[in-house]
Design a protein around this motif. Structure first.
Motif, PDB file in Angstrom:
ATOM      1  N   GLU A 180       0.822  -1.212   0.000  1.00 14.07           N
ATOM      2  CA  GLU A 180       0.000   0.000   0.000  1.00 14.07           C
ATOM      3  C   GLU A 180       0.857   1.265   0.000  1.00 14.07           C
ATOM      4  N   GLY A 208       0.823   3.128  -3.200  1.00 13.03           N
ATOM      5  CA  GLY A 208      -0.331   3.993  -3.402  1.00 13.03           C
ATOM      6  C   GLY A 208      -0.209   5.312  -2.677  1.00 13.03           C
ATOM      7  N   TYR A 209       0.320   5.266  -1.463  1.00 11.92           N
ATOM      8  CA  TYR A 209       0.521   6.507  -0.707  1.00 11.92           C
ATOM      9  C   TYR A 209       1.492   7.431  -1.449  1.00 11.92           C
ATOM     10  N   ARG A 213       2.091   7.513  -4.686  1.00 13.50           N
ATOM     11  CA  ARG A 213       1.420   8.075  -5.869  1.00 13.50           C
ATOM     12  C   ARG A 213       0.496   9.215  -5.481  1.00 13.50           C
ATOM     13  N   ARG A 214      -0.241   9.041  -4.372  1.00 16.09           N
ATOM     14  CA  ARG A 214      -1.138  10.106  -3.907  1.00 16.09           C
ATOM     15  C   ARG A 214      -0.346  11.347  -3.504  1.00 16.09           C
ATOM     16  N   LYS A 215       0.741  11.152  -2.818  1.00 13.14           N
ATOM     17  CA  LYS A 215       1.588  12.276  -2.400  1.00 13.14           C
ATOM     18  C   LYS A 215       2.101  13.042  -3.614  1.00 13.14           C
ATOM     19  N   ALA A 245       0.776  13.089  -6.673  1.00 20.16           N
ATOM     20  CA  ALA A 245      -0.309  13.654  -7.468  1.00 20.16           C
ATOM     21  C   ALA A 245      -0.945  14.865  -6.792  1.00 20.16           C
ATOM     22  N   ASP A 246      -0.996  14.863  -5.451  1.00 21.43           N
ATOM     23  CA  ASP A 246      -1.672  15.940  -4.722  1.00 21.43           C
ATOM     24  C   ASP A 246      -0.936  16.199  -3.415  1.00 21.43           C
ATOM     25  N   GLY A 266      -3.065  17.921  -0.643  1.00 16.76           N
ATOM     26  CA  GLY A 266      -4.067  17.030  -0.070  1.00 16.76           C
ATOM     27  C   GLY A 266      -3.439  15.991   0.838  1.00 16.76           C
ATOM     28  N   TRP A 267      -2.290  15.477   0.409  1.00 16.20           N
ATOM     29  CA  TRP A 267      -1.605  14.486   1.239  1.00 16.20           C
ATOM     30  C   TRP A 267      -1.151  15.100   2.558  1.00 16.20           C
TER      31      TRP A 267
END
Length: 270
Positions: free
Chosen positions: A235, A238-239, A241-243, A245-246, A249-250
């Motif tokens: 996982e 995924g964290y 990638r989120r960091k 991309a945004d 938000g992260w």
């Protein structure tokens, strides 16, 4: 990398992830597993447990002279080092209140020890046309460790150094992997939980806490595929990638998670 017949060095090898790696490498048929640790007695116990393929050494990884001596000794005994695992690491559990001594120790163990190891072991690997470096960096090196500034910064540095090594020496036969687990059932995590360190609390609450043996399995799989990032907790990808991309938000999500825990500095109201 096929571990059978290899000569392997594991620093911080007397406990936790390091001991699990040493045991697993021996099971995989390594020719020799050298267990280097600041606690020489503990290294000797793991050595005795593994048997004649293991060799224990009392080594302070923050002392470049001791690291050079370790590498020279192993190369003299076995003719080479195929895999060097820079695994020793420490946490501090503190943020801006960290002392200069806290920062200095974290820098020397979590980052500069990797530099000392690379300086000592790469010349021989390059002369032989190949070798493998495994750097234990932590998911905190890709994300953050709430409440522990020295750990976060030095583990980010460890990932950056591993990337630099892979870029600089990858075309000369040197493979590099960065091991980045989240929660692992080790003394380091248990000590953090006992002290109610925010980073340890979030780590334990944010996903499964793996056994050191599960991490060792992930390492064996990652080395077989020669993957740069070895993520025992998938996982984490995924964290990351989120960091990327945004970032805003992260960061907001991390602030919310931190705000639910005791001991994390908060902005004053109003």
């Amino acid at each position: 990398m096929d571990l059978a017949g290899r000569v392997v060095v594991v620093t911080g090898g007397a406990g936790g992830i390091g001991a699990a790696l040493a045991r697993r490498f021996a099971t995989e048929g390594a020719h020799a597993v050298v267990i280097a640790d600041l606690d020489g007695d503990a290294a000797a116990r793991i050595t005795a447990e593994i048997g004649p393929t293991a060799l224990g050494r009392d080594v302070d990884v923050t002392d470049p002279a001791q690291v050079r001596a370790l590498v020279a000794d192993v190369e003299q005994r076995y003719g080479r080092i195929d895999l060097f695992c820079a695994n020793a690491g420490i946490t501090t559990g503190v943020g801006l209140d960290a002392s200069d001594a806290d920062w200095d120790r974290a820098w020397r163990v979590n980052l500069l020890a990797h530099v000392h190891a690379a300086r000592a072991v790469l010349p021989g690997m390059l002369d032989r046309g190949g070798g493998y470096l495994l750097q234990t960096c932590s998911a905190a090196g890709l994300l953050t460790a709430v409440g522990d500034a020295p750990y976060t910064v030095t583990k980010h540095g460890a990932v950056a150094f591993a990337e630099w090594l892979a870029v600089t020496y990858g075309d000369r036969g040197i493979r590099v992997s960065a091991l980045c687990p989240q929660g692992v059932d080790t003394r380091m995590l248990h000590d953090g939980l006992a002290a109610a360190h925010p980073g340890a609390l979030i780590t334990a609450a944010s996903g499964p806490v793996l056994s050191p043996e599960q991490v060792a399995q992930a390492v064996v799989d990652g080395l077989a595929d020669e993957r740069f990032l070895i993520l025992p907790h998938p996982e984490v990808a995924g964290y990351v990638r989120r960091k990327a991309a945004d970032p805003d938000g992260w960061l907001a999500g991390m602030r919310r998670a931190a705000g639910r825990l005791p001991g994390v500095p908060r902005q004053p109201a109003g």
